[in-house]
Design an enzyme around this catalytic site. Sequence first.
Site, PDB file in Angstrom:
ATOM      1  N   SER A  22     -15.632 -23.746  30.830  1.00 36.86           N
ATOM      2  CA  SER A  22     -15.607 -25.200  30.938  1.00 36.86           C
ATOM      3  C   SER A  22     -15.844 -25.661  32.375  1.00 36.86           C
ATOM      4  O   SER A  22     -14.907 -25.928  33.122  1.00 36.86           O
ATOM      5  CB  SER A  22     -14.270 -25.737  30.413  1.00 36.86           C
ATOM      6  OG  SER A  22     -14.315 -27.139  30.312  1.00 36.86           O
ATOM      7  N   GLU A 174     -15.777 -36.672  23.328  1.00 38.67           N
ATOM      8  CA  GLU A 174     -14.757 -35.645  23.557  1.00 38.67           C
ATOM      9  C   GLU A 174     -13.448 -35.952  22.830  1.00 38.67           C
ATOM     10  O   GLU A 174     -12.417 -35.340  23.105  1.00 38.67           O
ATOM     11  CB  GLU A 174     -14.502 -35.502  25.058  1.00 38.67           C
ATOM     12  CG  GLU A 174     -15.725 -35.081  25.843  1.00 38.67           C
ATOM     13  CD  GLU A 174     -16.038 -33.596  25.733  1.00 38.67           C
ATOM     14  OE1 GLU A 174     -15.116 -32.781  25.877  1.00 38.67           O
ATOM     15  OE2 GLU A 174     -17.215 -33.260  25.506  1.00 38.67           O
ATOM     16  N   HIS A 250     -11.290 -34.998  31.634  1.00 37.52           N
ATOM     17  CA  HIS A 250     -10.952 -35.929  30.560  1.00 37.52           C
ATOM     18  C   HIS A 250      -9.954 -36.956  31.094  1.00 37.52           C
ATOM     19  O   HIS A 250      -9.177 -36.659  32.020  1.00 37.52           O
ATOM     20  CB  HIS A 250     -10.303 -35.218  29.362  1.00 37.52           C
ATOM     21  CG  HIS A 250     -11.243 -34.351  28.586  1.00 37.52           C
ATOM     22  ND1 HIS A 250     -10.879 -33.107  28.096  1.00 37.52           N
ATOM     23  CD2 HIS A 250     -12.521 -34.534  28.206  1.00 37.52           C
ATOM     24  CE1 HIS A 250     -11.892 -32.577  27.436  1.00 37.52           C
ATOM     25  NE2 HIS A 250     -12.900 -33.418  27.494  1.00 37.52           N
ATOM     26  N   CYS A 369      -3.109 -31.865  25.698  1.00 41.07           N
ATOM     27  CA  CYS A 369      -4.340 -31.286  25.154  1.00 41.07           C
ATOM     28  C   CYS A 369      -4.088 -30.638  23.799  1.00 41.07           C
ATOM     29  O   CYS A 369      -4.987 -30.569  22.963  1.00 41.07           O
ATOM     30  CB  CYS A 369      -4.897 -30.233  26.104  1.00 41.07           C
ATOM     31  SG  CYS A 369      -5.669 -30.891  27.597  1.00 41.07           S
TER      32      CYS A 369
END
Length: 447
Positions: A22, A174, A250, A369
């Site tokens: 990522s 996302e 994010h 998350c």
Amino acid sequence: MKHYEVNFDGLVGPTHNYAGLSFGNVASVSNAKNQSNPREAAKQGLAKMKSLTDLGLTQGVLAPQQRPDLTTLRRLGFSGTDAKVLEQAALRCPQALLACYSASSMWTANAATVSPSADTQDGRVHFTPANLVDKFHRSIEPDVTGAILKATFHDSKYFAHHQHLPSHTDFGDEGAANHTRLCQQYGHAGLELFVYGRSCSQNEHLQPHKFPARQTLEASQAIARLHGLDEETALFIQQNPAVIDQGVFHNDVIAVGNQNVFFYHEQAFLHPEQLCQDIRRLLPNTDLHFIQVSEQQVNLADAVKSYLFNTQIVTLNNGTMAIIAPTDCQETPAVKALLDDILTRNTPIQQVLYFDVKQSMRNGGGPACLRLRVALSDQELSAVNPNTLLDDTLFNTLNQWVDKHYRDRLSFDDLKDPSLITESYTALDELTYILKLGSVYPFQQVG
């Protein structure tokens, strides 16, 4: 009628590993190629879930993806027996092998965007799986994610399911990691905050330059249309491109909201003062609490390292709120001092509870998350697949399932072992019976 916010946490899959896939996620990249412990990771996640049920909250479970994804590897030109496919991919394209083994679906904040029935025009709870097009290893998730969500929320009287957005970067989505909701009570109409990193029609200077902006305005607007939201229930906010370039991949790494509390870093948004004005205007009858953290109180590096804002804020049965934080927050002096100070303020937050989720943290995901938030009425909750709601029996069953099927260490060389295919597929096949999910996995014959 009662209303709840239910956290549906992702079960960590049996192939949990540190691949560093990522780009833009500092923790993920910095721990690349380290040895992981899938069994410990799954148990840490389950322990957090169980603790929330012990607090009196309703807690759900979402199944992991089928990994390794041999279908994708075969589409990439690797052929022969399953063992041969692994051998060829490891030799010729190891990044593809890592991607097709990724257990990143554990972070169900990226699974979908959810709008509760109080906000939508048809009075149903709406789900749109995220297309996750920015990262290859996540872009192969949406179809199975949609199947798992439909198996969990299967009654069309109460739940509406949409296909993920077209798989193009103009509509990069996302999921709930860039979405939060403010309201007075969960059953009241609220304001859904859609945070985006870039717009396809935007000037280049309003976009990050080092790391990618994964969420687009166009994707957020499309989801709001699909969910039947209007100008009173949806607000589109641009993330500060400078913080994306500092590892805030994010919005849930830099801000979190729950009911009437909005907790965020002062650098989180491009126009923070305008944002607060808009929220007050659209929620005029809500007793709002804005908890803004300055750079002087907690610098951005500490906020990202500790995942201060990737905490969960949950409402307890007595009406007060608690912050569910990783132990990394407790171990970072400035962050611990801030959280202690918040407890002295006149806000609904009265507790901070710390949890060890280091296996997830090392791969770039904190407590927030790991969960997908779904606000439900008691009627809607009764329509949820009951086998996915955690109680003592399911908690014990899942722990035994993990002990039976999961390895206690995993490295890159282990991913070339064809027996890992059998182990993983056998585990997931058993899980579909435990959670009563039906045929959500496209299992292949192991050869």
